[in-house]
Scaffold this motif. Structure first.
Motif, mmCIF file in Angstrom:
data_model
loop_
_atom_site.group_PDB
_atom_site.id
_atom_site.type_symbol
_atom_site.label_atom_id
_atom_site.label_comp_id
_atom_site.label_asym_id
_atom_site.label_seq_id
_atom_site.Cartn_x
_atom_site.Cartn_y
_atom_site.Cartn_z
ATOM 1 N N HIS A 34 8.038 -2.250 -7.422
ATOM 2 C CA HIS A 34 6.970 -2.597 -6.483
ATOM 3 C C HIS A 34 7.292 -3.843 -5.685
ATOM 4 N N HIS A 36 9.750 -4.834 -3.829
ATOM 5 C CA HIS A 36 10.183 -4.722 -2.444
ATOM 6 C C HIS A 36 9.082 -4.136 -1.578
ATOM 7 N N GLN A 39 6.988 -6.711 -0.040
ATOM 8 C CA GLN A 39 7.626 -7.298 1.137
ATOM 9 C C GLN A 39 7.477 -6.397 2.349
ATOM 10 N N PHE A 40 7.676 -5.123 2.127
ATOM 11 C CA PHE A 40 7.564 -4.186 3.249
ATOM 12 C C PHE A 40 6.174 -4.254 3.871
ATOM 13 N N ALA A 44 5.257 -5.639 7.579
ATOM 14 C CA ALA A 44 4.702 -4.750 8.602
ATOM 15 C C ALA A 44 3.394 -5.291 9.138
ATOM 16 N N ASP A 47 2.819 -7.724 12.463
ATOM 17 C CA ASP A 47 2.536 -7.279 13.824
ATOM 18 C C ASP A 47 1.052 -7.412 14.124
ATOM 19 N N LEU B 326 -0.471 8.637 -6.363
ATOM 20 C CA LEU B 326 -0.935 7.423 -5.711
ATOM 21 C C LEU B 326 -0.662 6.186 -6.522
ATOM 22 N N GLU B 327 -0.854 6.330 -7.823
ATOM 23 C CA GLU B 327 -0.620 5.092 -8.592
ATOM 24 C C GLU B 327 0.878 4.813 -8.668
ATOM 25 N N HIS B 329 4.552 4.942 -6.845
ATOM 26 C CA HIS B 329 4.751 4.471 -5.499
ATOM 27 C C HIS B 329 5.531 5.412 -4.628
ATOM 28 N N PRO B 330 5.188 5.544 -3.375
ATOM 29 C CA PRO B 330 5.972 6.433 -2.513
ATOM 30 C C PRO B 330 7.401 5.966 -2.327
ATOM 31 N N LEU B 331 7.629 4.710 -2.464
ATOM 32 C CA LEU B 331 8.988 4.214 -2.181
ATOM 33 C C LEU B 331 9.626 3.776 -3.473
ATOM 34 N N GLN B 332 9.941 4.724 -4.304
ATOM 35 C CA GLN B 332 10.465 4.241 -5.559
ATOM 36 C C GLN B 332 11.951 4.045 -5.495
ATOM 37 N N LEU B 333 12.346 2.998 -6.104
ATOM 38 C CA LEU B 333 13.759 2.640 -6.081
ATOM 39 C C LEU B 333 14.290 2.976 -7.457
ATOM 40 N N LYS B 592 6.004 -2.913 12.363
ATOM 41 C CA LYS B 592 5.365 -1.659 11.972
ATOM 42 C C LYS B 592 6.355 -0.513 12.126
ATOM 43 N N PHE B 595 8.689 -0.512 9.198
ATOM 44 C CA PHE B 595 8.058 -0.053 7.970
ATOM 45 C C PHE B 595 7.895 1.462 7.980
ATOM 46 N N ILE B 598 11.039 3.238 7.419
ATOM 47 C CA ILE B 598 11.402 3.261 6.000
ATOM 48 C C ILE B 598 10.640 4.383 5.304
ATOM 49 N N LEU B 599 9.352 4.451 5.597
ATOM 50 C CA LEU B 599 8.552 5.509 4.969
ATOM 51 C C LEU B 599 9.094 6.873 5.362
ATOM 52 N N LEU B 631 14.390 -8.578 -1.115
ATOM 53 C CA LEU B 631 14.130 -7.385 -1.923
ATOM 54 C C LEU B 631 14.096 -6.152 -1.041
ATOM 55 N N ALA B 632 13.435 -6.302 0.101
ATOM 56 C CA ALA B 632 13.371 -5.176 1.025
ATOM 57 C C ALA B 632 14.773 -4.820 1.493
ATOM 58 N N HIS B 635 16.658 -2.965 -1.094
ATOM 59 C CA HIS B 635 16.220 -1.570 -1.198
ATOM 60 C C HIS B 635 16.853 -0.736 -0.096
ATOM 61 N N ILE B 636 16.815 -1.260 1.110
ATOM 62 C CA ILE B 636 17.360 -0.495 2.231
ATOM 63 C C ILE B 636 18.861 -0.324 2.059
#
Lengths: 138, 1471
Positions: A34, A36, A39-40, A44, A47, B326-327, B329-333, B592, B595, B598-599, B631-632, B635-636
């Motif tokens: 969570h 990162h 941060q995202f 975001a 803006d 939902l609990e 995360h959509p962006l799991q690493l 935005k 972000f 990324i999504l 951290l971001a 991840h990227i």
């Protein structure tokens, strides 16, 4: 993620100056995946902070953005350091911002501190931690 | 930005086009197959009409129809699945469409500047439509690009187009229901008309029998259009014409057409450049066919497997996503997972490649299309479509609109209002066929096909299709109201959607685009009807429309709202579009954008669209990079790395992973460990390729400016009893002051070697180079001597690293290599290439390899790497090369399995050492810019072999008593193959040691072993006597010109391999404490003209000095009258020497014995001792004090030799049985060394003192004082030689030593201990100049000019009874102590000013002459006889005469009273 809280101060080049995560007392270490995301989301939201800060006379901008269940509230200092907090519950956040702003001003007076540089001070960290406990987690 | 090449109007219009069905006879199918196409496909590229058509609306107004497109499809009767969601096959199709559409590599990039961000888009619009249409389109796209950013997303357009096409026809709208049907029959048919009939019946059966729910038809009486297809290649044109004539008769000329195709034989291989308009339509339709057949079986089982697997995986990920929901995360690493996951991925990769269907190859396999068609045929087809549309289709539509209109108008009058009224009254009592329970009608109710509510919708749709948007809008609007009142939500949503669209399309826009219609429609579709497909269509249209109106924010919101868990592909595409919307806003929202990219990337990767995912992440990276969002960024980078790797772009993967590792990581240790393993794995796979240079490794970090270079061998510090010179080593820290000190010493040495001149090119030798040394020129290294480079590594990670096979990389250029040599002029390097083995470089430079080098977490560690140059030339050290592996963690047991894993993760790479020189700060430019100087410390020049000397010390003490003399030995070894000479040494403490002097050096055993318990002094047995023995020695025998000493080795040279030992005497420093003593040995090659002129060797010792004795000495004139003296010559002087044992006996010192007291002076000498008695030894235990008294006399006037001044007289008074010859080596040497330094100090001191006195009187005062000083000057040096008895380890040792005291003047007490220097050096600031001190006549000194003695009988008896006056003669002896004539005034009348003295000697008086004026020559002794007259018996003090003296030449100086001496008592008895 409920009850936990992420606070970041952002410098003029969109660089994080100070970051801190607050976890409620009972909760163990936050999950790494969570970190990162915080941060995202905060990044975001900048803006919208940029957009909103010209629409208001207040430093505190209330909730500026929302992503899923995270609400982003913002505070813009006079020197245009943006403070952003990520939380699902919003009690006490304004007081928290004000107190941290106070703290930051004192810190920034230090002639050895360069504005926009990352804050690496354990004292500052400790104080913010305390403020977070006081205003947000209680 | 998804900037479509189509305009929005066009897009929307093209989304809803009249549908035309095709029924083909088999024969006709055969004809078209020749072109590798079926009939519908054949027509498809020509389905857009280039000319305008006309239509009359119900009110007879002419409506223009332009740019119309029709859609021709084969009739497919297979049942269509539910339309609320796509079937897996449809999904797969869309997936493939998207993945096959990729941005071009290396296409022109667009740079968007938003705020302080620069974004690069390499996407490029690639979609060209129909060829003849391109000109028009170009202008169009130019118009659109001029306003907007032009990053396009063709995959999105492709997806949208396909999405709209694959949408099944639904019940609630008619737009994609078939309006007409083409019946196609070939002219080769035996009876074409019969075939037409058959097809017509077939059509009728399909539409009306009720057997098929698919396809759907618009109107009950579908337009049938009869097409006769004629193959020109098969001839029989007349017959075809005849049949056509017949058809015209039968169906009317507006209902049939003769299409002539295949003018060219397919065998004709002269392929001129025929345009192939089908290619861009066909792969898609191919797939569509496949889909229609509902299985992709054609590609063989293997492929099928993979695709199935892929689909499975896809499902799995989707499920994953859903479950974490939902609990989660959509962006799991999911990086913490083992590297196994990546291995699995890579294993999958080749299959994937096989499986990935290349659109080109597919088309190629299908062969070229339209091979039998000429351009003329293309025209024919185009004409046919035009004819069909204008003559058949449009009139048909027109007719139907009229019909529907009439129906509606006729009904409107009563039924509509009635209908609604009844509904109102009865609360919806009459609800027609409520189908709530029916599965498909979650959206409310279903109307029967002929329901009146649908008629109006039908009419609206027709109007819409023929571009009569105004009428369409009003119809949709009406229909919407009806549907809403019926609570028919699906229908209502459809009507709302179309109402909004037609409102938008209305030319001139009488009303604004009703956004809320669209929103409501989307919401209804999605939430009420649960029909995501329709909702998506609606959203796509709406977003496009909003974008065209620059309402990007709304469009973004809309698109984001449409993302959901049910379809990753859709979510990904929509998020990407939303991201593009953000960047197209008036104030671009870059963050935005990032972000959402990324999504989108995340969703793409879940949907299996790796390439798109990678692209999204890369674009987002532009925003995040180097801003500190670590951290971001991690991840990227991690995602980019993984995706790049699976897409077989390992170079990119390596770069991405490298970023993660080198960035200031905030990840946890386990995470970092995982990153590291992945990096190593990826790196290994890259290096597996055939590169000839090793790639650069990012880890560990090299702190290059901290690199130190050391030239020479590593020192052995001790070897048995020998103690090697410390020299310089890498273990020492660099110290600026020390370096300056050594430099200074070296300068002295070089000056001494070059007759006092330091050559201009002198440069202090630097053995160890670091960031603070002067690295401007290339250092000189010597062949056959190692070069050690210390590289500082830092491990930034929280996991340990294991380096192995670590060695230096270098490049070598031989010096003056002749071109004939194979290595001529070319640099030799030890760089290993992966393909071939190690080149033989050991003959040039031997490289040392460190086999293992472990680094702990976040550790900074130095590695010392050694090179041994073998030849002369220029070497440059380029970098280091090593194997990198993740060190096994402590907890994992080092099992064999673990070992294998480590081996597997081992990669080899290099890192360059680039040292930036110091920042320049000299000129103005330097100060304004940031410029750096050169740093050549890694580019040594290898010179021919030089001599190399090693120095060892034997029996070298670490602690000494102050003044202790110790003998040690020093050994010089020449360890090189070159002879050396010119050995010298310089030291910071030249008085600490001596090598002895020629001639005076005693014959001591040269080897140290036989020297046990042997005194360092040269001794002679002599019974203790009171009289001194003397020796006259020239100072030149001892003194050295400066602090530099030549080392007296035999022959002056040391041959290779030779070594020599010399004795060395040391004397403990006079001050207690720890002393750092530095020696610098100098030597040079016997050969001349070497590149290195000389070499030096440093040695530093620390001596701990402890207190021994303190000697205090003073001298005074003896009051013994001259004639009592035994010797002749000038006045005698008494020397008192107080010796105190101040040793704080912790060292086990028992007692000190004063063995001998010697003197050394040019003019004075110790003559004899007075005290103690002759036979008594002087013994001092702790804190004991002894007083010794000696008489000193003047030396005999030296013979008038020229060097008389240089001669020193040494006089020894020994108290023991041995006389130590003080003039010989250790004693004399140290005496001269010792007295030199204090003298120089004193000169400095007096100089400063005189400067403070006023200038005017200076000359005169100096004169007097010089005379006076001369008179008082003694300049006698006392050497006290002692022996100390020390018990150490139950053994008694005898230490000896000497202390020096310099008696400069009479009367002054001098001590061997110099008072402690006051720490406080600061002087108070003074603002006023001090008043010049008045020149006081140096009375104290002047009073010493004349020595007076009174001689008289101590007792005198006088019969006062007989004679009342008693006269006693008293002799006053005056002796001139000075070397100048002195005027003396003796005044007897002088009364003492003090009253008590008056009282004492009031009773006696001097009689006779009471005042004498005399002149005394230098050294003259004069007796004056005085008479004292006493009146009564008693004790009298005779010392009342006042003697005044002044130097004769000095007229101005007043006479000074001479010493008020002690009382001279006389006893007068009454006899």
């Amino acid at each position: 993620m409920s009850g936990s809280f992420y606070f970041v101060m952002v410098g003029h080049q969109d660089n994080p100056v100070f970051e801190m995560e607050f976890l409620p007392a009972g909760k163990p270490e936050s999950k790494d995946d969570h970190r990162h995301l915080n941060q995202f989301i905060a990044h975001a939201a900048l803006d919208l902070v940029d957009e909103n800060m010209w629409l208001s006379n207040n430093m505190y901008l209330k909730t500026v953005d929302k992503f899923n269940e995270w609400f982003v509230s913002a505070f813009v200092t006079a020197g245009h350091i943006l403070c952003t907090a990520l939380d699902s519950s919003l009690y006490g956040i304004k007081n928290f911002f004000n107190d941290v702003y106070d703290l930051y001003i004192k810190f920034a007076m230090n002639p050895f501190y360069e504005i926009n540089a990352p804050i690496r001070s354990t004292a500052f960290e400790r104080k913010v931690q305390f403020l977070g406990k006081k205003h947000l987690l209680s | 930005m998804a900037q479509c090449v189509q305009s929005v109007q066009e897009l929307v219009q093209d989304s809803f086009v009249p549908m035309v069905a095709v029924l083909c006879s088999e024969e006709a199918e055969r004809v078209t197959r020749k072109n590798n196409l079926n009939f519908a496909e054949l027509l498809r590229p020509f389905c857009r009409l280039t000319s305008e058509g006309h239509i009359r609306d119900p009110s007879n107004q002419v409506q223009l129809v332009k740019n119309l497109r029709i859609c021709v499809n084969n009739v497919v009767t297979s049942p269509n699945p539910a339309c609320a969601a796509f079937s897996p096959a449809q999904r797969r199709l869309l997936n493939e469409v998207v993945s096959s559409c990729q941005p071009q590599e290396g296409a022109a990039t667009n740079v968007i500047t938003a705020g302080d961000y620069d974004l690069n888009f390499s996407d490029h619009c690639v979609k060209a439509s129909v060829p003849w249409y391109s000109a028009w389109r170009q202008t169009l796209s130019e118009v659109s690009t001029s306003k907007h950013y032009t990053a396009t997303t063709p995959w999105f357009e492709a997806y949208r187009e396909n999405f709209l096409q694959t949408m099944a026809a639904s019940e609630h709208e008619f737009l994609n229901h078939y309006l007409a049907c083409l019946l196609v029959v070939s002219s080769t048919e035996t009876v074409p008309v019969e075939q037409f009939l058959k097809l017509s019946q077939e059509q009728h059966r399909i539409q009306h029998s009720g057997d098929y729910t698919n396809p759907k038809w618009f109107i009950p009486n579908t337009l049938k259009y009869y097409v006769l297809l004629h193959d020109m290649g098969e001839g029989g044109e007349q017959r075809a014409d005849a049949v056509y004539e017949d058809m015209k008769q039968r169906y009317g000329h507006q209902g049939c057409y003769l299409l002539k195709v295949n003018s060219r034989s397919s065998s004709a291989e002269d392929d001129e450049q025929m345009p192939d308009p089908w290619s861009q339509y066909l792969h898609r339709s191919n797939m569509q066919n496949q889909e229609d057949e509902d299985a992709a079986v054609s590609s063989g089982p293997a492929e099928n497997n993979t695709s199935a697997a892929e689909v499975d995986k896809h499902h799995a990920t989707e499920k994953d996503g859903a479950s974490t929901g939902l609990e989660g995360h959509p962006l799991q690493l999911d990086t913490a997972s083992s590297p196994g996951s990546l291995h699995a991925l890579s294993a999958e990769q080749p299959e994937l490649k096989k499986g990935g269907r290349d659109p080109e190859s597919l088309v190629g396999a299908a062969g070229s299309h339209g091979a039998c068609l000429t351009l003329n045929d293309h025209d024919h087809i185009r004409q046919f479509i035009q004819e069909f549309t204008f003559r058949g289709l449009l009139p048909h539509i027109e007719k139907n609109i009229r019909q529907l209109n009439d129906q509606l108008v006729s009904r409107k009058g009563l039924s509509r209002s009635l209908f609604t009224a009844t509904k109102k009254w009865f609360g919806g009592g009459k609800v027609p066929e409520k189908g709530v329970s029916e599965p498909k009608s979650t959206c409310g109710l279903l109307y029967p096909p002929e329901a009146p509510e649908l008629q109006i919708r039908k009419m609206a749709d027709l109007c819409f299709l023929v571009q009569h948007y105004e009428l369409a809008y009003s119809c949709y609007h009406t229909a919407k109201k009806d549907f809403l009142s019926d609570q028919a939500m699906l229908y209502a949503a459809g009507a709302l959607e179309m109402a909004a669209v037609s409102a938008f399309l209305q030319a001139g826009a009488p009303r604004p685009y009703p956004t809320h219609y669209m929103d409501t429609a989307i919401q209804t579709y999605r939430d009420v009807c649960k029909n995501m497909v329709l909702a998506e269509r609606c959203a796509l249209l709406s977003a496009e429309i909003l974008k065209s109106q620059a309402k990007y924010s709304e469009a973004a919101t809309l698109l984001i709202k449409m993302t959901s868990e049910d379809s990753d592909l859709r979510s990904a595409l929509l998020l990407e579009q939303a991201a593009h919307c953000f960047i197209n806003m008036r104030n671009p929202m870059v963050r935005k954008f990032a972000f959402h990219m990324i999504l989108a990337g995340h969703r793409f990767s879940k949907a299996g669209q790796r390439r798109h995912a990678l692209r999204c992440y890369c674009q987002a990276m532009q925003v995040y990079k180097q801003r500190g969002w670590s951290l971001a960024e991690d991840h990227i980078n991690f995602t980019i790395g993984r995706q790049s790797f699976t897409l077989s772009q390992p170079e990119n993967a390596v770069t991405a992973f490298r970023q993660i590792l080198t960035n200031d990581s905030r990840q946890t240790a386990t995470q970092q460990g995982a990153f590291l393993r992945e990096y190593l794995y990826v790196y290994k796979s890259v290096v597996g390729g055939n590169e000839d240079r090793l790639p650069q490794l990012p880890l560990p970090c090299i702190h290059s400016s901290a690199t130190r270079v050391y030239f020479g061998h590593e020192r052995r510090l001790a070897e048995g009893e020998k103690q090697a010179a410390t020299h310089v080593s890498l273990d020492q820290e660099y110290d600026q002051d020390l370096a300056a000190m050594w430099g200074h010493l070296e300068e002295q040495l070089v000056a001494a070697a070059n007759r006092g001149i330091v050559p201009a090119s002198f440069q202090p030798t630097q053995c160890c180079l670091n960031s603070q040394t002067d690295n401007l020129r290339r250092p000189l290294a010597v062949a056959e001597e190692p070069i050690i480079v210390e590289v500082t590594f830092r491990n930034p990670l929280k996991v340990p690293l294991a380096l192995s096979n670590l060695k230096l990389l270098w490049k070598f250029t031989a010096e003056g290599a002749s071109p004939s040599e194979e290595t001529a002029g070319e640099a030799i390097t030890n760089e290993e290439s992966l393909t071939e083995g190690m080149p033989q470089t050991d003959t040039v430079v031997t490289t040392q390899i460190i086999l293992e080098f472990l680094m702990g977490p976040e550790e900074t560690k130095m590695a010392r790497l050694q090179l041994l140059p073998r030849r002369t030339g220029q070497l440059s050290i380029v970098g280091v090369v090593y194997n990198l592996a993740a060190a096994p963690c402590a907890e994992t047991a080092p099992s064999s399995e673990g070992q294998q894993a480590v081996d597997f993760m081992l990669v080899r790479g290099r890192q360059d050492l680039k040292i930036q020189g110091p920042r320049l700060n000299q000129t103005k430019e330097d100060k304004m810019l940031v410029r750096h100087g050169l740093d050549r410390r890694l580019d040594p020049i290898i010179t021919p072999p030089m001599p190399l000397m090693e120095v060892f010390f034997l029996q070298f003490p670490t602690a000494l008593l102050c003044g202790e003399i110790r003998k040690a030995y020093v050994e010089f070894c020449n360890v090189s193959a070159v002879a050396l000479c010119g050995l010298r040494v310089a030291s910071t403490h030249p008085d600490f040691f001596t090598f002895g002097s020629q001639g005076t050096t005693p014959l001591t055993p040269v080897s140290p072993t036989s020297a046990e318990n042997c005194s360092a002094y040269k001794t002679v047995t002599r019974p203790p006597g009171s009289v001194a023995s003397e020796m006259l020695v020239s100072a030149g025998d001892f003194s050295q010109p400066s602090g530099v000493m030549d080392i007296p080795i035999d022959g002056g040279t040391l041959l290779p391999g030779e070594s020599t030992q010399l004795p060395l005497w040391l004397r403990g420093p006079d001050h207690e404490g720890v002393h750092e003593i530095n020696f610098l040995f100098y030597y040079q090659s016997t050969e001349k003209g070497t590149q290195i002129s000389h070499r030096v060797l440093r040695h530093t010792v620390f001596i701990c000095a402890s207190r021994s004795l303190s000697v205090q000495a003073s001298a005074c004139r003896s009051s013994v009258p001259p004639h009592h003296r035994l010797d002749d010559g000038g006045g005698g002087t008494l020397v008192f020497v107080d010796v105190e044992n101040i040793n704080t006996s912790e060292g086990g010192v028992r007692e000190f014995h004063i063995v001998q007291v010697s003197s050394s002076s040019q003019r004075w000498r110790l003559h004899r001792r007075i005290n103690p008695a002759s036979d008594r030894d002087c013994k001092l235990t702790s804190r004991e004090r002894a007083k010794l008294c000696f008489r000193a006399t003047r030396c005999r006037p030296p013979p008038a030799a020229s060097d008389a001044a240089e001669k020193y007289t040494f006089a020894d008074v020994n108290l023991g049985n041995e006389r130590i010859i003080s003039s010989s080596t250790p004693c004399g040497d140290f005496f001269f060394r010792g007295c030199r330094s204090p003298e120089s100090h004193r000169v400095g001191g007096t100089a400063s003192r005189t400067s403070s006195s006023s200038r005017i009187q200076e000359g005169r005062a100096a004169d007097i004082s010089s005379i006076v000083k001369k008179c008082n000057e003694l300049d006698l040096h006392i050497i006290v030689i002692w022996k100390a008895y020390v018990v150490e380890d139950n053994k008694q040792l005898i230490l000896e030593g000497q202390l020096h005291v310099a008696l400069q003047t009479l009367g002054k007490e001098v001590t061997s201990l110099t008072p402690k220097e006051e720490a406080q050096e600061m002087v108070l600031l003074k603002f006023k100049p001090e008043a010049p001190a008045p020149v006081a006549p140096p009375s104290a000194e002047l009073s010493q000019l004349i020595k007076t003695n009174l001689h008289y009988p101590e007792t005198h008896s006088h019969p006062f009874v007989q004679e009342s006056l008693c006269v006693v003669p008293v002799t006053l002896t005056l002796s001139n102590c000075s070397s100048a004539p002195v005027d003396v005034l003796i005044d007897l009348r002088h009364k003492s000013p003090s009253p008590e003295s008056v009282e004492v000697h009031g009773s006696f008086t001097w009689v006779g002459r009471t005042q004498y004026k005399l002149q005394l020559e230098p050294q003259q002794v004069l007796c004056v006889t005085l008479r004292a007259c006493f009146l009564q018996a008693g004790v009298y003090n005779l010392n009342t005469p006042r003697v005044f003296a002044k130097p004769t030449q000095q007229a101005a100086v007043c006479e000074t009273s001479q010493q008020a001496a002690s009382p001279a008592l006389i006893i007068i008895n009454n006899a």
